[in-house]
Design a protein around this motif. Structure first.
Motif, PDB file in Angstrom:
ATOM      1  N   GLN A 162       0.859  -1.188   0.000  1.00  0.00           N
ATOM      2  CA  GLN A 162       0.000   0.000   0.000  1.00  0.00           C
ATOM      3  C   GLN A 162       0.892   1.233   0.000  1.00  0.00           C
ATOM      4  OE1 GLN A 162      -2.910   0.036   3.226  1.00  0.00           O
ATOM      5  NE2 GLN A 162      -2.883  -2.201   3.329  1.00  0.00           N
ATOM      6  N   SER A 163       0.337   2.339  -0.460  1.00  0.00           N
ATOM      7  CA  SER A 163       1.108   3.574  -0.488  1.00  0.00           C
ATOM      8  C   SER A 163       1.515   4.001   0.911  1.00  0.00           C
ATOM      9  CB  SER A 163       0.292   4.695  -1.134  1.00  0.00           C
ATOM     10  OG  SER A 163       1.016   5.905  -1.084  1.00  0.00           O
ATOM     11  N   LEU A 164       2.768   4.437   1.015  1.00  0.00           N
ATOM     12  CA  LEU A 164       3.291   4.924   2.295  1.00  0.00           C
ATOM     13  C   LEU A 164       3.302   6.451   2.339  1.00  0.00           C
ATOM     14  CD1 LEU A 164       6.251   2.433   2.814  1.00  0.00           C
ATOM     15  CD2 LEU A 164       3.838   2.198   3.455  1.00  0.00           C
TER      16      LEU A 164
ATOM     17  N   PHE B 146      25.211   7.097   1.533  1.00  0.00           N
ATOM     18  CA  PHE B 146      23.890   6.459   1.613  1.00  0.00           C
ATOM     19  C   PHE B 146      22.812   7.463   1.215  1.00  0.00           C
ATOM     20  CE2 PHE B 146      24.836   2.428   3.599  1.00  0.00           C
ATOM     21  CZ  PHE B 146      26.020   2.659   4.284  1.00  0.00           C
ATOM     22  N   SER B 147      21.899   7.032   0.354  1.00  0.00           N
ATOM     23  CA  SER B 147      20.779   7.891  -0.007  1.00  0.00           C
ATOM     24  C   SER B 147      19.525   7.055  -0.209  1.00  0.00           C
ATOM     25  CB  SER B 147      21.088   8.692  -1.274  1.00  0.00           C
ATOM     26  OG  SER B 147      21.254   7.823  -2.374  1.00  0.00           O
ATOM     27  N   GLY B 148      18.394   7.660   0.110  1.00  0.00           N
ATOM     28  CA  GLY B 148      17.111   6.998  -0.065  1.00  0.00           C
ATOM     29  C   GLY B 148      16.234   7.808  -0.996  1.00  0.00           C
ATOM     30  N   SER B 149      15.449   7.106  -1.805  1.00  0.00           N
ATOM     31  CA  SER B 149      14.556   7.784  -2.734  1.00  0.00           C
ATOM     32  C   SER B 149      13.289   6.960  -2.921  1.00  0.00           C
ATOM     33  CB  SER B 149      15.239   8.005  -4.079  1.00  0.00           C
ATOM     34  OG  SER B 149      15.563   6.757  -4.669  1.00  0.00           O
ATOM     35  N   GLY B 150      12.342   7.552  -3.618  1.00  0.00           N
ATOM     36  CA  GLY B 150      11.103   6.853  -3.918  1.00  0.00           C
ATOM     37  C   GLY B 150       9.903   7.509  -3.273  1.00  0.00           C
ATOM     38  N   SER B 151       8.737   7.031  -3.673  1.00  0.00           N
ATOM     39  CA  SER B 151       7.496   7.554  -3.124  1.00  0.00           C
ATOM     40  C   SER B 151       6.371   6.570  -3.375  1.00  0.00           C
ATOM     41  CB  SER B 151       7.157   8.905  -3.766  1.00  0.00           C
ATOM     42  OG  SER B 151       5.994   9.469  -3.188  1.00  0.00           O
ATOM     43  N   GLY B 152       5.367   6.637  -2.533  1.00  0.00           N
ATOM     44  CA  GLY B 152       4.212   5.771  -2.727  1.00  0.00           C
ATOM     45  C   GLY B 152       4.488   4.338  -2.315  1.00  0.00           C
ATOM     46  N   THR B 153       4.757   3.498  -3.297  1.00  0.00           N
ATOM     47  CA  THR B 153       4.987   2.085  -3.008  1.00  0.00           C
ATOM     48  C   THR B 153       6.359   1.579  -3.448  1.00  0.00           C
ATOM     49  OG1 THR B 153       4.022   1.388  -5.109  1.00  0.00           O
ATOM     50  CG2 THR B 153       2.514   1.574  -3.222  1.00  0.00           C
ATOM     51  N   GLU B 154       7.157   2.423  -4.066  1.00  0.00           N
ATOM     52  CA  GLU B 154       8.461   1.987  -4.595  1.00  0.00           C
ATOM     53  C   GLU B 154       9.574   2.849  -4.023  1.00  0.00           C
ATOM     54  OE1 GLU B 154       6.865  -0.976  -7.305  1.00  0.00           O
ATOM     55  OE2 GLU B 154       8.950  -0.511  -6.791  1.00  0.00           O
TER      56      GLU B 154
ATOM     57  N   LEU C  59       3.637   3.569   8.995  1.00  0.00           N
ATOM     58  CA  LEU C  59       2.295   4.153   8.941  1.00  0.00           C
ATOM     59  C   LEU C  59       1.445   3.518  10.031  1.00  0.00           C
ATOM     60  CD1 LEU C  59       1.132   4.468   5.223  1.00  0.00           C
ATOM     61  CD2 LEU C  59       1.530   6.293   6.880  1.00  0.00           C
ATOM     62  N   GLN C  60       1.331   4.151  11.139  1.00  0.00           N
ATOM     63  CA  GLN C  60       0.625   3.701  12.334  1.00  0.00           C
ATOM     64  C   GLN C  60       1.273   2.453  12.919  1.00  0.00           C
ATOM     65  OE1 GLN C  60      -3.655   2.295  12.529  1.00  0.00           O
ATOM     66  NE2 GLN C  60      -3.881   4.181  13.701  1.00  0.00           N
TER      67      GLN C  60
END
Lengths: 111, 129
Positions: free
Chosen positions: A27-29, A67-75, A97-98
């Motif tokens: 699910q989308s985060l 170190f780097s993080g990327s993405g959105s939604g579900t990926e 998410l909760q």
């Protein structure tokens, strides 16, 4: 419940070379506040987990900028620009998410 | 230095109970009572598994499905301590149990999530006859 899926599960790396780990959520985060509730943790051999990245792309205090993080939604993706020997261990993504849930983990070791 | 120290693990028979504790110290800026707290476990040779999370004031608690009704998370903010009461234990509960500092709540209107940024060293629970 949100299920987290990582790939690959094993990643042999060469020092000085880049590395990348993917994480997918069922699910989308993306929260209504605009933040993606996705973290990355590293558990080095024999140690407790340590926080690397929070809210998708924010490096935790003291984490090297390779170190780097990327993405959105579900990926989502964790990238190491140039792997060092001290980066070996198991990397986990986790949604916050909760409730929380971790991915299966990706074992990174030196070729 | 911010520190979390777990204790209370041990060998317990199937069906038995155990109470884990997590003592917090060295919090600066904001106190233990401003943070959500979380328990995470790791079975031998397996990955990390989220177990339970509790709000800073105890008003809400969240559990993974397989421990609902068997485990109870609680805290004593006056003692800077987090607890996990384990009941009806099975072999599948054998694991190292970690506590971790979670979301910061500054006030009723300001709360921040910055990851689980402090972890303890873990306490080992072994369920076996």
């Amino acid at each position: 419940d949100i299920v987290m899926t990582q790939s690959p599960l094993s990643l042999p790396v060469t020092p000085g070379e880049p590395a990348s780990i993917s994480c997918r959520s069922s699910q989308s985060l993306l929260h209504t506040n605009g933040y993606n509730y996705l973290d990355w943790y590293l558990q080095k051999p024999g140690q407790s987990p340590q926080l690397l990245i929070y809210l998708g792309s924010n490096r935790a205090s003291g984490v090297p900028d390779r170190f780097s993080g990327s993405g959105s939604g579900t990926e989502f993706t964790l990238k190491i620009s140039r792997v060092e020997a001290e980066d070996v261990g198991i990397y986990y993504c986790m949604h916050a998410l909760q409730t929380r849930a971790f991915g299966q983990g990706t074992k990174v070791d030196i070729k | 230095e911010v520190q979390l120290v777990e204790s209370g693990g041990g060998l317990v028979q199937p069906g038995g109970s155990l109470r884990l504790s997590c003592a917090a110290s060295g919090f600066t800026g904001f106190s233990f009572s401003n943070y959500w707290m979380t328990w995470v476990r790791q079975a031998p040779g397996k990955g990390l598994e989220w177990v339970a999370t509790m709000k800073q004031d105890g008003s809400e608690k969240y559990y993974m499905d397989s421990v609902k009704g068997r485990f109870t998370i609680s805290r004593d903010n006056a003692k800077n301590s987090l607890y996990l009461q384990l009941y009806s234990l099975t072999a599948e509960d054998t694991a190292v149990y970690y506590c971790a500092r979670d979301r910061l709540v500054e006030s009723t209107t300001n709360a921040y999530y910055r990851g689980m940024d402090v972890w303890g060293q873990g306490t080992t629970v072994t369920v076996s006859s």
